[in-house]
Write an enzyme that holds these catalytic residues in place. Structure first.
Site, PDB file in Angstrom:
ATOM      1  N   ASP A 257       0.837  -1.189   0.000  1.00 43.03           N
ATOM      2  CA  ASP A 257       0.000   0.000   0.000  1.00 43.03           C
ATOM      3  C   ASP A 257       0.881   1.251   0.000  1.00 43.03           C
ATOM      4  O   ASP A 257       1.870   1.339   0.735  1.00 43.03           O
ATOM      5  CB  ASP A 257      -0.887  -0.027   1.253  1.00 43.03           C
ATOM      6  CG  ASP A 257      -1.791   1.171   1.360  1.00 43.03           C
ATOM      7  OD1 ASP A 257      -2.656   1.337   0.486  1.00 43.03           O
ATOM      8  OD2 ASP A 257      -1.625   1.947   2.323  1.00 43.03           O
TER       9      ASP A 257
ATOM     10  N   GLU B  33       1.687  -0.370  -5.088  1.00 47.27           N
ATOM     11  CA  GLU B  33       0.814   0.744  -5.395  1.00 47.27           C
ATOM     12  C   GLU B  33       1.757   1.945  -5.505  1.00 47.27           C
ATOM     13  O   GLU B  33       2.167   2.524  -4.497  1.00 47.27           O
ATOM     14  CB  GLU B  33      -0.222   0.961  -4.288  1.00 47.27           C
ATOM     15  CG  GLU B  33      -1.212   2.067  -4.617  1.00 47.27           C
ATOM     16  CD  GLU B  33      -2.198   2.326  -3.488  1.00 47.27           C
ATOM     17  OE1 GLU B  33      -3.375   2.624  -3.778  1.00 47.27           O
ATOM     18  OE2 GLU B  33      -1.804   2.242  -2.315  1.00 47.27           O
TER      19      GLU B  33
END
Length: 698
Positions: free
Chosen positions: A348, A385
């Site tokens: 993330d 990401e």
């Protein structure tokens, strides 16, 4: 070393060892070790029960005898698996930092393998001095060697054979109509019960939204942190997702889930959050890292070190390239691979790991390269990401050779094309051919792009074609949260509709988006429930909605049986095609150069790249020369007749594999049974995607 009077009858601890960090039972006791550079004294508090207000034993670690460099350690005889404990640290804040240190703060072990939450847990109490221990999370000693894996190992499937299904462990089976036994609903065991469903979809990997222990109270008042992007531990599985309250049982239940998924041929990828923690900003609770060594674990403002740099939108940012934080990250990844057998990680806000200790973006970030080059992680899937909340956008430029990347550009461009936006046809070649504009020079494989049009963050696939604007009022933030750039369309009616024409268009657009995702080059990913048109009623930021807004409604899986069959058919077609599955060692640019790729409009070799164009056709011949495919993408509101190119041999027919303009079950066919196409043209219905195939070995 000093002991309180409660320890008078117990065996005296010894100095112990600084390595390994954490709590490790062996030789009739447990070795405890924690790192703090600025502590003047460290206490180890042992509890008989997580809900106790007082420790049963307090062990004071003195600077002489229990400290080696910045490591504080002790070996405690008679302590084994299941022991509840916390750390208490004195003098851990540098006075120049401007933050007051609370010597009563109870700290989780940053390397603890299990975390337990008391009945009276209170996030707010962690913001105040004099905390009652009965309100604090605690670590638990765990013997990680005591589980029988029965020969299980990670699967090691190549990305070219991977189809990812992103799911939320709780939300997958929490709904009352899931059919899962109620005590197992919303748990790791509940997910195991639904493995046959995952197999029926044909997906090859599940990407689990955060399962590292997190603070469920980190949410707007009256709501729950549902998504889990609020970690309190990077090693422990989230205990609330276990059907047992025993924290060691939670470890075993997680591992059994992994083992059973592997037996079904499904890999396990974890969504990990090495960018911020649940401790938030200066006024937030102290759980762990802040109380141990604030300046080491977090990025602080150089001008005012009472202020945290925030590149995440969550009030703090981990100091990812500090030596100690970097070591913790690597050790945590090793833990999930070695002891939990996971197959990969999705990072993330991964661009945080590209920032220096002062927040400056690095050309060669140490932690990113260390993860990529680590031998324990050599066989794992690494997915980034490739952006953060501070404006660092690295899609296509994220460093390293092994990293795959969530392709937000694929999401946006395909959404806009299917919606019918002008000027989007010219974007299609890059997106459906694995984004060579972003990944052309990456070596070894063509699958560096993770292709998706919907995920946990934003509209569900159904809502993408049912709402023209977000509806996040239930989040308590006055509908100011969540993106406004969804590139969605309500298809004429905002929200649910019983108009047959609206419903037919929505159904066809859903299949168009799924078809493009699953037949494009790259690695496809679909979101939980998108195969059944799961809706969040227009909420595009349901991070705090632990209720039927977010849960998978299993009645939809029956109601949308034709769509589920369509998804399974697309997955089967994708895995049967040999377009990119040969071992070739080429970059994407070289691979496409050796493939025969041609673009067309409704007439052969005459693509219309103008802003008002809404259609494109392309022909690809595989590198090994065994198959040709021809795709027709029609986002126009009328049917279009496309000229078809000849197959290499005039004796071979084109076969219709996918046509979203046809009713089920003709919308997708297996390669071996696809019907031949007669004539030199093909009529693609309005708002449709067509895939034709020719097997050159026939």
């Amino acid at each position: 070393m000093e002991l309180d009077r409660a320890t008078s009858a117990a065996s005296a601890p010894s100095a112990g060892r600084p390595h390994p960090l954490g709590a490790h039972p062996a030789d009739g006791g447990t070795n405890f070790s924690v790192w703090s550079r600025t502590a003047s004294q460290v206490d180890l508090l042992l509890f008989d029960d997580v809900d106790d207000s007082h420790p049963s034993r307090t062990i004071v670690l003195a600077p002489q005898g229990n400290r080696t460099s910045s490591f504080w350690h002790a070996f405690v005889p008679g302590v084994g698996s299941g022991q509840v404990y916390v750390w208490r640290v004195h003098g851990a804040f540098d006075p120049s930092a401007g933050l007051r240190h609370d010597p009563s703060a109870l700290l989780l072990d940053p390397y603890g393998a299990a975390v337990v939450v008391p009945e009276r847990y209170d996030r707010g109490a962690g913001c105040r001095a004099g905390r009652d221990p009965s309100t604090a999370m605690k670590s638990v000693v765990a013997d990680l060697t005591a589980y029988d894996w029965e020969g299980d190992t990670p699967l090691g499937r190549p990305f070219s054979r991977t189809v990812i299904y992103e799911l939320h462990v709780r939300g997958f089976t929490a709904h009352p109509n899931s059919g899962v036994e109620r005590r197992l609903a919303g748990t790791y065991a509940g997910l195991v019960a639904k493995i046959p469903y995952l197999r029926s979809l044909g997906v090859t990997a599940v990407e689990l939204m955060p399962v590292q222990a997190f603070d469920a109270q980190d949410a707007p008042p009256g709501l729950t942190n549902y998504w889990g992007y609020s970690p309190v531990s990077f090693f422990a599985p989230h205990a609330a997702y276990a059907s047992t309250r025993d924290p060691i049982g939670a470890l075993d239940e997680f591992r059994t889930m992994v083992k059973e998924l592997h037996r079904a041929g499904i890999e396990v990828i974890l969504d990990v959050v090495f960018n911020h923690t649940a401790e938030a900003g200066p006024g937030g609770p102290t759980f762990c890292w802040r109380g141990l060594d604030n300046r080491a674990y977090y990025l602080l403002d150089a001008a005012d070190q009472s202020r945290y740099r925030d590149y995440t939108g969550c009030a703090n940012t981990l100091n990812a390239n500090h030596a100690v934080v970097r070591a913790m990250t690597i050790d945590a990844l090793h833990h999930w691979v070695d002891h939990m057998h996971v197959d990969g990680f999705r990072f993330d806000l991964a661009s945080i790991m590209s920032r220096d200790t002062d927040g400056t973006p690095l050309t060669n970030p140490p932690v990113v390269y260390q993860i990529e080059s680590d031998p324990v992680l050599a066989g794992t899937k690494l997915i980034a990401e490739a952006w953060d909340g501070g404006g660092l956008y690295q899609l296509g430029s994220f460093v390293g050779e092994r990293w795959r990347q969530w392709n937000g550009q694929f999401r946006d461009d395909i959404r806009r094309f299917v919606r019918g936006d002008p000027g989007t046809v010219q974007l299609l070649p890059n997106r459906v051919l694995a984004s060579p504009d972003l990944f052309r020079g990456r070596p070894a494989e063509v699958e560096h792009s993770i292709n998706f049009v919907a995920c946990h963050d934003g509209f569900t696939l159904n809502d993408l074609v049912s709402y023209s604007r977000k509806h996040n009022e239930a989040n308590g933030l006055h509908n100011t949260d969540g993106t406004d750039a969804e590139y969605s369309s309500s298809c004429g009616v905002e929200g649910p509709s019983d108009d047959p024409a609206v419903e037919r268009l929505r159904s066809q657009q859903v299949r168009n988006l799924l078809a493009i995702t699953l037949i494009s080059m790259g690695v496809p990913m679909i979101g939980m429930g998108d195969e059944a048109r799961r809706t969040q009623r227009g909420n595009n930021n349901a991070f705090c909605q632990d209720n039927e807004t977010s849960w998978l409604d299993w009645e939809l899986t029956e109601r949308q049986a034709d769509l589920r069959r369509f998804v399974r058919g697309l997955v089967d077609v994708r895995l049967a095609l040999d377009m990119t599955q040969v071992r070739h060692g080429l970059t994407l640019e070289e691979f496409l150069a050796r493939s025969v790729v041609e673009f067309h409009g409704v007439r052969l070799h005459q693509p219309d790249w103008s802003a008002h164009s809404h259609a494109l056709a392309l022909t690809i011949r595989s590198v090994i020369g065994t198959r040709m495919v021809h795709a027709l993408l029609n986002a126009w509101q009328e049917p279009l007749d496309f000229e078809l190119p000849p197959v290499v041999s005039p004796r071979l027919p084109w076969r219709r594999v996918v046509d979203t303009g046809l009713d089920a079950p003709d919308d997708v066919c297996a390669l071996v049974s696809a019907p031949p196409v007669e004539g030199g043209t093909y009529r693609a219905a309005a708002h449709s995607v067509v895939l034709l195939s020719a097997d050159l070995r026939e």
